[in-house]
Design a protein around this motif. Structure first.
Motif, PDB file in Angstrom:
ATOM      1  N   ASN A  31      54.404  24.303 -47.273  1.00  0.00           N
ATOM      2  CA  ASN A  31      53.925  23.018 -46.759  1.00  0.00           C
ATOM      3  C   ASN A  31      53.827  23.010 -45.231  1.00  0.00           C
ATOM      4  O   ASN A  31      53.533  21.987 -44.618  1.00  0.00           O
ATOM      5  N   ALA A  32      54.096  24.169 -44.620  1.00  0.00           N
ATOM      6  CA  ALA A  32      54.018  24.327 -43.154  1.00  0.00           C
ATOM      7  C   ALA A  32      54.955  23.384 -42.397  1.00  0.00           C
ATOM      8  O   ALA A  32      54.727  23.075 -41.236  1.00  0.00           O
ATOM      9  N   LEU A  33      56.026  22.939 -43.079  1.00  0.00           N
ATOM     10  CA  LEU A  33      57.074  22.196 -42.365  1.00  0.00           C
ATOM     11  C   LEU A  33      57.924  23.187 -41.585  1.00  0.00           C
ATOM     12  O   LEU A  33      58.464  22.883 -40.527  1.00  0.00           O
ATOM     13  N   ASP A  34      58.100  24.389 -42.147  1.00  0.00           N
ATOM     14  CA  ASP A  34      58.658  25.527 -41.409  1.00  0.00           C
ATOM     15  C   ASP A  34      57.511  26.504 -41.182  1.00  0.00           C
ATOM     16  O   ASP A  34      56.696  26.722 -42.089  1.00  0.00           O
ATOM     17  N   VAL A  35      57.446  27.066 -40.000  1.00  0.00           N
ATOM     18  CA  VAL A  35      56.395  28.048 -39.710  1.00  0.00           C
ATOM     19  C   VAL A  35      57.017  29.442 -39.838  1.00  0.00           C
ATOM     20  O   VAL A  35      57.968  29.779 -39.127  1.00  0.00           O
ATOM     21  N   ALA A  65      47.703  20.326 -45.567  1.00  0.00           N
ATOM     22  CA  ALA A  65      46.823  19.436 -46.334  1.00  0.00           C
ATOM     23  C   ALA A  65      46.592  19.931 -47.764  1.00  0.00           C
ATOM     24  O   ALA A  65      46.078  19.195 -48.599  1.00  0.00           O
ATOM     25  N   GLN A  66      46.975  21.171 -48.039  1.00  0.00           N
ATOM     26  CA  GLN A  66      46.746  21.715 -49.386  1.00  0.00           C
ATOM     27  C   GLN A  66      47.786  21.252 -50.398  1.00  0.00           C
ATOM     28  O   GLN A  66      47.570  21.328 -51.596  1.00  0.00           O
ATOM     29  N   LEU A 104      50.905  12.702 -54.709  1.00  0.00           N
ATOM     30  CA  LEU A 104      49.631  12.913 -55.404  1.00  0.00           C
ATOM     31  C   LEU A 104      48.474  12.175 -54.730  1.00  0.00           C
ATOM     32  O   LEU A 104      47.317  12.574 -54.858  1.00  0.00           O
ATOM     33  N   ALA A 105      48.815  11.098 -54.001  1.00  0.00           N
ATOM     34  CA  ALA A 105      47.776  10.202 -53.472  1.00  0.00           C
ATOM     35  C   ALA A 105      46.864  10.886 -52.454  1.00  0.00           C
ATOM     36  O   ALA A 105      45.743  10.437 -52.244  1.00  0.00           O
ATOM     37  N   VAL A 106      47.344  11.939 -51.818  1.00  0.00           N
ATOM     38  CA  VAL A 106      46.489  12.629 -50.839  1.00  0.00           C
ATOM     39  C   VAL A 106      45.671  13.749 -51.500  1.00  0.00           C
ATOM     40  O   VAL A 106      45.087  14.583 -50.816  1.00  0.00           O
ATOM     41  N   ARG A 107      45.638  13.741 -52.825  1.00  0.00           N
ATOM     42  CA  ARG A 107      44.832  14.681 -53.614  1.00  0.00           C
ATOM     43  C   ARG A 107      45.111  16.145 -53.249  1.00  0.00           C
ATOM     44  O   ARG A 107      44.187  16.890 -52.877  1.00  0.00           O
TER      45      ARG A 107
END
Ligand code: ADP
Length: 259
Positions: free
Chosen positions: A62-66, A96-97, A170-173
């Motif tokens: 989720n790119a919260l950690d790089v 965003a994925q 889920l709302a951000v598809r």
């Protein structure tokens, strides 16, 4: 037929492809070289002792950690963490994925349930508010909370809050749903309702990566189980292979402790 398409495991069969993923915090190496693939519509469960790196894998997806090294591809977005610096644009594209559900819900306390669901689509994705609200109400029906649209988070039980958290993710598809021990902070009697929603999503074909100690859920729902220890995937396979007939002493001991 081209050479590429004859390859036994063409890369594009997977929705998610992770290779050589490594992450340290200071001099503490948390992920060593993580490789795995996730097929579209499949459920991957990560299990392993506390501190083995499971959350860091999810946070990296989720790119919260790089990550420090390795590659992550989700759908058409691929980031090679060896290419420095990793840009904000790359981080945003990767994030965003996927949608992430955390141990404790991170709902906005001052927004209603419906507003929690529409905040991402309307404010971040600039989607039409009416359309976002219609979709949000559908998602609330999906998680069995249609009647709670106007409630505030504090008016809900912990299980209901987690179900709203799932609907909000889920709302951000997203293409991929990530769950980080979504039931571990709940009272035992509330665990089932959250697992049921997750089972429903799996049955609907959502691609999911789930960190959980709920071994029965993993046995029922997982397509693949990854057992992590010390930042390494020690075992991988079907639930029957990893959970019922673990091949390593480390996995046997871990399962013995939690079952
Ligand atoms: P798990 O989910 O398997 O319990 P984590 O991925 O949460 O494991 O953590 C793995 C290790 O990384 C732990 O030792 C944890 O203390 C450490 N860690 C995680 N996040 C950070 C951070 N932001 N700073 C320093 N250490 C961290």
């Amino acid at each position: 037929m081209s050479q590429l398409s004859m390859s036994p495991t063409p890369a594009r069969d997977s929705l998610v492809s992770v290779s050589g993923l490594a992450k340290s915090f200071g001099d503490h190496t948390v992920l060593r070289s993580i490789d795995f693939e996730v097929a579209p519509g499949s459920v991957t469960v990560l299990i392993g002792p506390s501190g083995s790196g499971k959350t860091t894998v999810l946070r990296s997806l989720n790119a919260l950690d790089v990550a420090d090294a390795g590659r992550i591809r989700i759908g058409d977005v691929e980031v090679d963490f060896a290419d420095r610096p990793v840009t904000k644009k790359q981080v945003a594209a990767l994030r965003a994925q996927s949608g992430m559900v955390f141990q404790a819900h991170h709902l906005f306390p001052h927004l209603s349930v419906l507003e929690n669901l529409t905040a991402g689509p309307v404010l971040a994705q600039r989607r039409d508010r009416d359309e976002a609200e219609t979709e949000a109400r559908q998602l609330l029906r999906l998680v069995g909370l249609a009647e709670k649209a106007d409630a505030y988070p504090f008016q809900l039980s912990g299980g209901q809050q987690q179900r709203v958290g799932i609907a909000r993710a889920l709302a951000v598809r997203p293409k991929l749903m990530l769950f980080d021990e979504p039931t571990s902070a709940l009272d035992p009697e509330l665990v089932g309702e959250v697992l049921k929603v997750m089972k429903d999503l799996a049955a609907q074909g959502w691609t999911m990566v789930v960190v959980t100690h709920e071994i029965r859920f993993a046995q029922q729902v997982a397509d693949q189980v990854l057992f992590l220890d010390g930042g390494v995937i020690v075992e991988r396979g079907t639930p029957a292979e990893v959970l019922t007939h673990p091949g390593t002493e480390r996995a046997r001991q871990f399962l013995h402790r939690i079952l």
